[in-house]
Design an enzyme around this catalytic site. Structure first.
Site, PDB file in Angstrom:
ATOM      1  N   HIS A 244     -24.977  11.406 -67.478  1.00 56.70           N
ATOM      2  CA  HIS A 244     -24.476  11.700 -66.135  1.00 56.70           C
ATOM      3  C   HIS A 244     -24.499  10.453 -65.244  1.00 56.70           C
ATOM      4  O   HIS A 244     -23.473  10.020 -64.724  1.00 56.70           O
ATOM      5  CB  HIS A 244     -25.344  12.760 -65.455  1.00 56.70           C
ATOM      6  CG  HIS A 244     -25.474  14.057 -66.174  1.00 56.70           C
ATOM      7  ND1 HIS A 244     -24.467  14.972 -66.264  1.00 56.70           N
ATOM      8  CD2 HIS A 244     -26.537  14.618 -66.821  1.00 56.70           C
ATOM      9  CE1 HIS A 244     -24.886  16.049 -66.915  1.00 56.70           C
ATOM     10  NE2 HIS A 244     -26.138  15.854 -67.267  1.00 56.70           N
ATOM     11  N   ASP A 245     -25.714   9.922 -65.049  1.00 57.80           N
ATOM     12  CA  ASP A 245     -25.864   8.869 -64.033  1.00 57.80           C
ATOM     13  C   ASP A 245     -25.241   7.538 -64.471  1.00 57.80           C
ATOM     14  O   ASP A 245     -24.610   6.856 -63.645  1.00 57.80           O
ATOM     15  CB  ASP A 245     -27.350   8.716 -63.662  1.00 57.80           C
ATOM     16  CG  ASP A 245     -27.889   9.978 -62.994  1.00 57.80           C
ATOM     17  OD1 ASP A 245     -27.091  10.876 -62.657  1.00 57.80           O
ATOM     18  OD2 ASP A 245     -29.119  10.075 -62.805  1.00 57.80           O
TER      19      ASP A 245
END
Ligand code: BDR
Ligand code: CA
Length: 338
Positions: A244-245
């Site tokens: 995600h990040d």
């Protein structure tokens, strides 16, 4: 300064740690600070993890500011199932050799935005509490940013905490709403794309020999934390771990990896079942209502102005290649066939 001046706002967390490392290893960016927010773990642990991850990458001079200990109005939900009790899967970090700044994260963000005079980028990969507080502290903050990339939300896919809400927005819906109404040049990197950016378990196992033979502390750390992350994601029925990040960092490093659509997005704060939902107006129309005494009548259609570039498609192969190359996690074709 050669790269884009960039601050990461993090709730470090395994994928936050990987995002920090990807950012630090990307010459396209110049990391001018990290601000910490409670999220995956409690704030003091987030600060420890962030300082430790920076030390792993030899980034001893990147200033770190501690920010919000809890969401604006709600109770915090941490995520140790995915990230471990310490937020980084129990992997040892170098002992912290410095303290965070005395300046709180929202003030730090506002100061950097002023100092960089319109050139500062922020990549926010935790609950948006610090960023919302910065918007409230300085009404010109949002407009001063070159770009604000947010990891969060789900425009066209289900949530990952509730059926409709993604974790970062779920944790602080009121903050997310302030940020989406701030007028910042916003890119939303949500579950629409991050759930397609999987670090596959198969690749992880192929890397064992590469890591054992190598001396790169960043690669060793990344490989070690991915172990915990993968276990949780496999238990959740996935074939790998969503990065995600790191994908939010890639939105600045290689914007062409994402295809975005300019949409009007609102954050739900009211519903019992829907708090934290990012409601994207994909049709691009809203009904105009007029009161007719005891009822309302639709008298026309309006086009709400887009407030966000929403990432809807990702070139996941190119992204995973970039991630692995920068973090020293590449498997050579020869190793691949063994
Ligand atoms: C987001 O939630 C956190 O657990 C991760 O670090 C990521 O920022 C994904 O929904
Ligand atoms: Ca995060």
């Amino acid at each position: 300064m050669n790269g884009l001046p960039t601050v990461l706002d993090v709730d470090t967390g395994i994928d936050d740690a990987l995002a920090l490392l990807l950012a630090l290893r990307s010459p396209e960016l110049e990391i001018v600070g990290a601000s910490c927010v409670a999220g995956n773990v409690m704030l003091d642990q987030v600060v420890r993890n962030t300082l430790g991850v920076l030390a792993v990458a030899g980034a001893h001079r990147v200033p770190v500011a501690a920010g919000a200990r809890r969401p604006l109005l709600r109770r915090l939900t941490t995520a140790t199932f995915f990230h471990g009790e310490d937020g980084i899967g129990g992997v040892a970090l170098p002992a912290a050799s410095r303290e965070p700044l005395a300046e709180p994260a929202p003030a730090f963000l506002c100061r950097l935005a002023r100092e960089f005079g319109g050139r500062l980028n922020v990549v926010a990969v935790g609950p948006l509490t610090n960023v919302a507080l910065a918007c409230v502290l300085d009404s010109s903050f949002a407009a001063r940013l070159e770009r604000l990339v947010v990891m969060g939300g789900a425009a066209t896919v289900p949530g990952n905490v509730t059926p409709v809400a993604e974790a970062n927005f779920y944790n602080d819906p009121e903050a997310a709403r302030i940020v989406f109404e701030s007028g910042a040049r916003l890119t939303m990197v949500g579950l629409d794309v991050t759930m397609r950016a999987l670090f596959e378990a198969q690749r992880y196992h192929l890397l064992r020999d590469v890591i054992a033979a190598g001396q790169d502390p960043v690669a060793r750390f990344a490989w070690a934390v991915l172990d915990r992350y993968l276990k949780a994601d496999l238990a959740a029925g996935l074939t790998g771990s969503p990065l995600h990040d790191p994908l939010a960092v890639a939105a600045l490093v290689r914007p062409e990896l994402l295809t975005c659509r300019a949409l009007h997005v609102e954050i739900e704060t009211g519903g019992r079942l829907s708090a934290g939902q990012s409601v994207a107006n994909v049709n691009g129309l809203v009904e105009r209502l007029e009161s007719r005494g005891d009822h309302d009548d639709v008298v026309g259609l309006d086009r709400p102005p887009p407030n966000c570039d929403v990432a809807l498609v990702v070139d996941s192969t190119a992204f995973i290649d970039l991630f692995c190359e920068r973090l020293g996690l590449s498997v050579s074709p020869r190793q691949h066939t063994q």
